[in-house]
Write a protein that holds these residues in place. Sequence first.
Motif, PDB file in Angstrom:
ATOM      1  N   ILE A   1       4.151   5.938  -5.302  1.00 12.35           N
ATOM      2  CA  ILE A   1       4.216   6.072  -6.762  1.00 12.35           C
ATOM      3  C   ILE A   1       3.122   7.013  -7.245  1.00 12.35           C
ATOM      4  O   ILE A   1       3.364   7.884  -8.088  1.00 12.35           O
ATOM      5  CB  ILE A   1       4.117   4.693  -7.446  1.00 12.35           C
ATOM      6  CG1 ILE A   1       5.377   3.886  -7.163  1.00 12.35           C
ATOM      7  CG2 ILE A   1       3.889   4.844  -8.954  1.00 12.35           C
ATOM      8  CD1 ILE A   1       5.308   2.439  -7.605  1.00 12.35           C
ATOM      9  N   ALA A   2       1.918   6.861  -6.719  1.00 10.42           N
ATOM     10  CA  ALA A   2       0.805   7.727  -7.128  1.00 10.42           C
ATOM     11  C   ALA A   2       1.092   9.191  -6.816  1.00 10.42           C
ATOM     12  O   ALA A   2       0.835  10.073  -7.631  1.00 10.42           O
ATOM     13  CB  ALA A   2      -0.486   7.277  -6.443  1.00 10.42           C
TER      14      ALA A   2
ATOM     15  N   MET B   1      -4.840   7.034  -9.690  1.00  9.47           N
ATOM     16  CA  MET B   1      -4.299   5.863  -9.003  1.00  9.47           C
ATOM     17  C   MET B   1      -4.700   5.860  -7.535  1.00  9.47           C
ATOM     18  O   MET B   1      -4.989   4.807  -6.970  1.00  9.47           O
ATOM     19  CB  MET B   1      -2.771   5.822  -9.123  1.00  9.47           C
ATOM     20  CG  MET B   1      -2.302   5.346 -10.474  1.00  9.47           C
ATOM     21  SD  MET B   1      -0.508   5.348 -10.641  1.00  9.47           S
ATOM     22  CE  MET B   1       0.013   4.354  -9.287  1.00  9.47           C
ATOM     23  N   LEU B   2      -4.708   7.019  -6.917  1.00  7.59           N
ATOM     24  CA  LEU B   2      -5.112   7.088  -5.508  1.00  7.59           C
ATOM     25  C   LEU B   2      -6.602   6.807  -5.362  1.00  7.59           C
ATOM     26  O   LEU B   2      -7.022   6.092  -4.459  1.00  7.59           O
ATOM     27  CB  LEU B   2      -4.777   8.459  -4.928  1.00  7.59           C
ATOM     28  CG  LEU B   2      -3.301   8.729  -4.679  1.00  7.59           C
ATOM     29  CD1 LEU B   2      -3.079  10.178  -4.281  1.00  7.59           C
ATOM     30  CD2 LEU B   2      -2.753   7.797  -3.612  1.00  7.59           C
ATOM     31  N   GLN B   3      -7.396   7.353  -6.269  1.00  4.18           N
ATOM     32  CA  GLN B   3      -8.843   7.185  -6.182  1.00  4.18           C
ATOM     33  C   GLN B   3      -9.281   5.752  -6.448  1.00  4.18           C
ATOM     34  O   GLN B   3     -10.239   5.273  -5.856  1.00  4.18           O
ATOM     35  CB  GLN B   3      -9.544   8.124  -7.168  1.00  4.18           C
ATOM     36  CG  GLN B   3      -9.388   9.579  -6.822  1.00  4.18           C
ATOM     37  CD  GLN B   3      -9.838  10.495  -7.952  1.00  4.18           C
ATOM     38  OE1 GLN B   3     -10.110  10.049  -9.057  1.00  4.18           O
ATOM     39  NE2 GLN B   3      -9.903  11.778  -7.658  1.00  4.18           N
ATOM     40  N   LYS B   4      -8.598   5.064  -7.345  1.00  2.57           N
ATOM     41  CA  LYS B   4      -8.997   3.713  -7.742  1.00  2.57           C
ATOM     42  C   LYS B   4      -8.167   2.622  -7.068  1.00  2.57           C
ATOM     43  O   LYS B   4      -8.210   1.469  -7.473  1.00  2.57           O
ATOM     44  CB  LYS B   4      -8.875   3.565  -9.260  1.00  2.57           C
ATOM     45  CG  LYS B   4      -9.803   4.461 -10.031  1.00  2.57           C
ATOM     46  CD  LYS B   4      -9.623   4.243 -11.509  1.00  2.57           C
ATOM     47  CE  LYS B   4     -10.561   5.095 -12.309  1.00  2.57           C
ATOM     48  NZ  LYS B   4     -10.435   4.853 -13.745  1.00  2.57           N
TER      49      LYS B   4
ATOM     50  N   LYS C   1       0.837  -1.204   0.000  1.00  2.05           N
ATOM     51  CA  LYS C   1       0.000   0.000   0.000  1.00  2.05           C
ATOM     52  C   LYS C   1       0.873   1.256   0.000  1.00  2.05           C
ATOM     53  O   LYS C   1       0.614   2.206  -0.734  1.00  2.05           O
ATOM     54  CB  LYS C   1      -0.913  -0.013   1.225  1.00  2.05           C
ATOM     55  CG  LYS C   1      -1.794   1.196   1.343  1.00  2.05           C
ATOM     56  CD  LYS C   1      -2.669   1.106   2.591  1.00  2.05           C
ATOM     57  CE  LYS C   1      -3.524   2.340   2.734  1.00  2.05           C
ATOM     58  NZ  LYS C   1      -4.377   2.297   3.919  1.00  2.05           N
ATOM     59  N   GLU C   2       1.930   1.251   0.795  1.00  3.81           N
ATOM     60  CA  GLU C   2       2.808   2.413   0.903  1.00  3.81           C
ATOM     61  C   GLU C   2       3.521   2.693  -0.423  1.00  3.81           C
ATOM     62  O   GLU C   2       3.649   3.839  -0.843  1.00  3.81           O
ATOM     63  CB  GLU C   2       3.834   2.227   2.026  1.00  3.81           C
ATOM     64  CG  GLU C   2       3.238   2.215   3.412  1.00  3.81           C
ATOM     65  CD  GLU C   2       2.579   0.878   3.785  1.00  3.81           C
ATOM     66  OE1 GLU C   2       2.829  -0.161   3.122  1.00  3.81           O
ATOM     67  OE2 GLU C   2       1.770   0.895   4.739  1.00  3.81           O
ATOM     68  N   THR C   3       3.983   1.635  -1.088  1.00  6.67           N
ATOM     69  CA  THR C   3       4.661   1.796  -2.373  1.00  6.67           C
ATOM     70  C   THR C   3       3.689   2.332  -3.415  1.00  6.67           C
ATOM     71  O   THR C   3       4.013   3.242  -4.178  1.00  6.67           O
ATOM     72  CB  THR C   3       5.269   0.460  -2.842  1.00  6.67           C
ATOM     73  OG1 THR C   3       6.157  -0.024  -1.829  1.00  6.67           O
ATOM     74  CG2 THR C   3       6.002   0.615  -4.146  1.00  6.67           C
ATOM     75  N   TRP C   4       2.482   1.759  -3.424  1.00 10.25           N
ATOM     76  CA  TRP C   4       1.447   2.222  -4.353  1.00 10.25           C
ATOM     77  C   TRP C   4       1.190   3.713  -4.163  1.00 10.25           C
ATOM     78  O   TRP C   4       1.185   4.485  -5.123  1.00 10.25           O
ATOM     79  CB  TRP C   4       0.168   1.433  -4.123  1.00 10.25           C
ATOM     80  CG  TRP C   4      -0.987   1.884  -4.971  1.00 10.25           C
ATOM     81  CD1 TRP C   4      -1.807   2.947  -4.766  1.00 10.25           C
ATOM     82  CD2 TRP C   4      -1.420   1.303  -6.191  1.00 10.25           C
ATOM     83  NE1 TRP C   4      -2.724   3.061  -5.754  1.00 10.25           N
ATOM     84  CE2 TRP C   4      -2.515   2.048  -6.648  1.00 10.25           C
ATOM     85  CE3 TRP C   4      -1.004   0.213  -6.936  1.00 10.25           C
ATOM     86  CZ2 TRP C   4      -3.197   1.745  -7.824  1.00 10.25           C
ATOM     87  CZ3 TRP C   4      -1.692  -0.088  -8.098  1.00 10.25           C
ATOM     88  CH2 TRP C   4      -2.775   0.673  -8.533  1.00 10.25           C
ATOM     89  N   GLU C   5       0.974   4.111  -2.926  1.00  5.91           N
ATOM     90  CA  GLU C   5       0.670   5.512  -2.639  1.00  5.91           C
ATOM     91  C   GLU C   5       1.851   6.426  -2.972  1.00  5.91           C
ATOM     92  O   GLU C   5       1.672   7.527  -3.483  1.00  5.91           O
ATOM     93  CB  GLU C   5       0.237   5.675  -1.189  1.00  5.91           C
ATOM     94  CG  GLU C   5      -1.139   5.066  -0.945  1.00  5.91           C
ATOM     95  CD  GLU C   5      -1.549   5.058   0.520  1.00  5.91           C
ATOM     96  OE1 GLU C   5      -0.709   5.339   1.400  1.00  5.91           O
ATOM     97  OE2 GLU C   5      -2.737   4.767   0.775  1.00  5.91           O
TER      98      GLU C   5
ATOM     99  N   MET D   1      -0.006  -2.924  -9.748  1.00  6.14           N
ATOM    100  CA  MET D   1       0.344  -1.744 -10.529  1.00  6.14           C
ATOM    101  C   MET D   1       0.275  -2.045 -12.027  1.00  6.14           C
ATOM    102  O   MET D   1      -0.095  -1.191 -12.819  1.00  6.14           O
ATOM    103  CB  MET D   1       1.743  -1.259 -10.153  1.00  6.14           C
ATOM    104  CG  MET D   1       2.207  -0.035 -10.901  1.00  6.14           C
ATOM    105  SD  MET D   1       1.287   1.451 -10.509  1.00  6.14           S
ATOM    106  CE  MET D   1       1.855   1.751  -8.854  1.00  6.14           C
ATOM    107  N   CYS D   2       0.621  -3.254 -12.430  1.00  2.97           N
ATOM    108  CA  CYS D   2       0.593  -3.623 -13.854  1.00  2.97           C
ATOM    109  C   CYS D   2      -0.809  -3.452 -14.431  1.00  2.97           C
ATOM    110  O   CYS D   2      -1.003  -2.813 -15.464  1.00  2.97           O
ATOM    111  CB  CYS D   2       1.040  -5.068 -14.054  1.00  2.97           C
ATOM    112  SG  CYS D   2       2.762  -5.343 -13.614  1.00  2.97           S
ATOM    113  N   GLN D   3      -1.780  -4.008 -13.746  1.00  2.00           N
ATOM    114  CA  GLN D   3      -3.165  -3.910 -14.203  1.00  2.00           C
ATOM    115  C   GLN D   3      -3.619  -2.451 -14.218  1.00  2.00           C
ATOM    116  O   GLN D   3      -4.248  -1.996 -15.163  1.00  2.00           O
ATOM    117  CB  GLN D   3      -4.077  -4.742 -13.308  1.00  2.00           C
ATOM    118  CG  GLN D   3      -5.530  -4.693 -13.720  1.00  2.00           C
ATOM    119  CD  GLN D   3      -6.448  -5.397 -12.731  1.00  2.00           C
ATOM    120  OE1 GLN D   3      -5.996  -5.952 -11.741  1.00  2.00           O
ATOM    121  NE2 GLN D   3      -7.730  -5.353 -13.005  1.00  2.00           N
TER     122      GLN D   3
END
Length: 115
Positions: free
Chosen positions: A17-18, A26-29, A11-15, A45-47
Amino acid sequence: MKNEAYSHLSKETWEAIAVMTDNAAMLQKKDKYKTENGEEEEYNMCQALEELMEERESVGEKRGRREGRNEGTLEKTKIVVRNMLDRGYEIEDICAIAGCEAPFAEEVKKELLLQ
């Protein structure tokens, strides 16, 4: 974008990057791409990137079609203005009939004189 390394982000990596890419979508979805790996939450992240690219391509295609229509309309108006100038119409009358502005008609007139 079939690199599996990016299909299991925290989750932290996703956020991060966003935020770093300034990608609000990316944050909203984020929850749409959430998966479970045991007790850990992971994000694909790929999808997400594939879907975002498809959305942007679709928007680009629509914009291209719209711009193409605008260019076609502009060219048709130029033809009408040219024909009216050839027949001796005044700029004021041309603008009223063709639905264009005087500077546009004047520019077409200049083009005709250069030919």
